[in-house]
Motif scaffolding. Structure first.
Motif, PDB file in Angstrom:
ATOM      1  N   LYS A 118      11.149  -2.195  -9.015  1.00 14.62           N
ATOM      2  CA  LYS A 118      12.606  -2.355  -9.156  1.00 14.62           C
ATOM      3  C   LYS A 118      13.328  -1.665  -8.005  1.00 14.62           C
ATOM      4  O   LYS A 118      13.113  -0.494  -7.728  1.00 14.62           O
ATOM      5  N   GLY A 119      14.206  -2.433  -7.381  1.00 16.43           N
ATOM      6  CA  GLY A 119      14.962  -1.881  -6.256  1.00 16.43           C
ATOM      7  C   GLY A 119      14.183  -1.849  -4.955  1.00 16.43           C
ATOM      8  O   GLY A 119      14.708  -1.444  -3.925  1.00 16.43           O
ATOM      9  N   ARG A 120      12.929  -2.279  -4.987  1.00 16.38           N
ATOM     10  CA  ARG A 120      12.090  -2.300  -3.787  1.00 16.38           C
ATOM     11  C   ARG A 120      11.515  -3.696  -3.631  1.00 16.38           C
ATOM     12  O   ARG A 120      10.803  -4.170  -4.490  1.00 16.38           O
ATOM     13  N   ARG A 121      11.835  -4.361  -2.553  1.00 15.22           N
ATOM     14  CA  ARG A 121      11.298  -5.708  -2.350  1.00 15.22           C
ATOM     15  C   ARG A 121      10.803  -5.927  -0.921  1.00 15.22           C
ATOM     16  O   ARG A 121      11.137  -6.926  -0.288  1.00 15.22           O
ATOM     17  N   PRO A 122       9.999  -4.996  -0.380  1.00 17.61           N
ATOM     18  CA  PRO A 122       9.376  -5.289   0.912  1.00 17.61           C
ATOM     19  C   PRO A 122       8.378  -6.429   0.758  1.00 17.61           C
ATOM     20  O   PRO A 122       8.003  -6.797  -0.361  1.00 17.61           O
ATOM     21  N   LYS A 123       7.920  -6.957   1.879  1.00 16.72           N
ATOM     22  CA  LYS A 123       7.045  -8.132   1.864  1.00 16.72           C
ATOM     23  C   LYS A 123       5.775  -7.886   1.054  1.00 16.72           C
ATOM     24  O   LYS A 123       5.313  -8.758   0.316  1.00 16.72           O
ATOM     25  N   LEU A 124       5.202  -6.686   1.178  1.00 24.08           N
ATOM     26  CA  LEU A 124       3.946  -6.381   0.495  1.00 24.08           C
ATOM     27  C   LEU A 124       4.112  -6.433  -1.021  1.00 24.08           C
ATOM     28  O   LEU A 124       3.252  -6.961  -1.736  1.00 24.08           O
ATOM     29  N   ILE A 125       5.222  -5.895  -1.533  1.00 21.74           N
ATOM     30  CA  ILE A 125       5.471  -5.902  -2.983  1.00 21.74           C
ATOM     31  C   ILE A 125       5.719  -7.325  -3.477  1.00 21.74           C
ATOM     32  O   ILE A 125       5.213  -7.724  -4.528  1.00 21.74           O
ATOM     33  N   THR A 126       6.494  -8.093  -2.713  1.00 19.94           N
ATOM     34  CA  THR A 126       6.754  -9.490  -3.087  1.00 19.94           C
ATOM     35  C   THR A 126       5.453 -10.287  -3.165  1.00 19.94           C
ATOM     36  O   THR A 126       5.250 -11.078  -4.089  1.00 19.94           O
TER      37      THR A 126
END
Length: 204
Positions: A118-126
Motif C-alpha cells: 500500500k502506497g508503494r508501486r515501484p515496478k518490482l512490486i507491480t
C-alpha cells in the motif's frame, strides 16, 4: 414373497446408487466451500496483522505455498515413473487434502503482499502483484478442479485418456505456479536487501 425381496433389493441398490452419485457431484463443491472459507479467514487475518508480523508472515507463507505445490508435482511424477497403481491412487487422493495447507498459505501470501505494498508501486512490486494474481487464478481455475477430477478418477480406478490429459494440464499449471512463486521470492529478497553483495571499497 420372493418377488417382494427382489423389488426391495433393487430399491435399496437404486437408493445407494443415487446416494453415491449425489456424493460424487457434491464432493467438489464441499471441498471448494471449505477452501474458500479458509482462504477468506486467512486473507482477513493476514491483512489485520501488524507491519512486523506481515513482514514475517509473507515470506513464510510464500515458501510454504511453493514447497506444497512442488511436493504435489514431484509426488505425481515419482508415482507415475514408479508405475505403481497403488502409489498413483495414494498420491491423487491425498493431494486435495493438501489444499487445506496450500490455500491458506496462498491467501496469506497475497493478503500480506497487497497490504505491505500500500502506497508503494515501484515496478518490482507491480510485477510481484501480477504474478500473485496469476498464481491464484491458476490455482483456483486449473489446479483445484484438476486435482479433484483426478482424485475422483483415481479412487474409481479409471486411468483413461481423460485422466492423463488432465494430469498433463495439472503438471504444466503446477510448474507455472512454482516458477511464479520462485520469481516472487527472488524479487522479495532483492527488495529486502538479503543476499546483496557488499560494496567493494576501493583504496585510494
Amino acid at each position: 414373497m420372493f418377488a417382494r425381496n427382489i423389488v426391495s433389493s433393487k430399491s435399496v441398490n437404486a437408493s445407494a446408487f443415487c446416494g453415491w452419485v449425489c456424493l460424487v457431484i457434491m464432493k467438489p463443491f464441499i471441498y471448494i466451500d471449505i477452501m474458500m472459507s479458509i482462504m477468506t479467514l486467512s486473507d482477513y487475518t493476514a491483512a489485520k496483522a501488524g507491519p512486523t508480523m506481515k513482514k514475517l508472515i509473507h515470506p513464510i507463507a510464500g515458501t510454504i505455498a511453493m514447497l506444497t505445490i512442488a511436493s504435489f508435482w514431484l509426488s505425481t511424477v515419482i508415482s507415475e515413473v514408479s508405475g505403481s497403481r497403488e502409489a498413483i491412487i495414494a498420491v491423487k487422493t491425498a493431494i486435495p487434502w493438501g489444499f487445506l495447507l496450500l490455500i491458506p498459505a496462498l491467501a496469506a501470501t497475497g493478503g500480506t503482499g497487497f497490504s505491505l505494498s500500500k502506497g508503494r508501486r515501484p515496478k518490482l512490486i507491480t510485477t510481484k502483484i501480477r504474478r500473485m494474481a496469476m498464481t491464484g487464478a491458476n490455482g483456483l481455475l486449473v489446479l483445484v478442479p484438476s486435482a479433484l477430477f483426478l482424485s475422483q478418477k483415481a479412487a474409481s480406478g479409471e486411468f483413461n485418456t481423460a485422466f492423463y490429459v488432465v494430469q498433463g494440464i495439472e503438471l504444466i499449471a503446477g510448474a507455472a505456479n512454482i516458477t511464479l512463486l520462485g520469481l516472487n521470492m527472488r524479487d522479495g529478497f532483492k527488495m529486502s536487501g538479503r543476499f546483496r553483495r557488499p560494496a567493494v571499497k576501493h583504496s585510494s
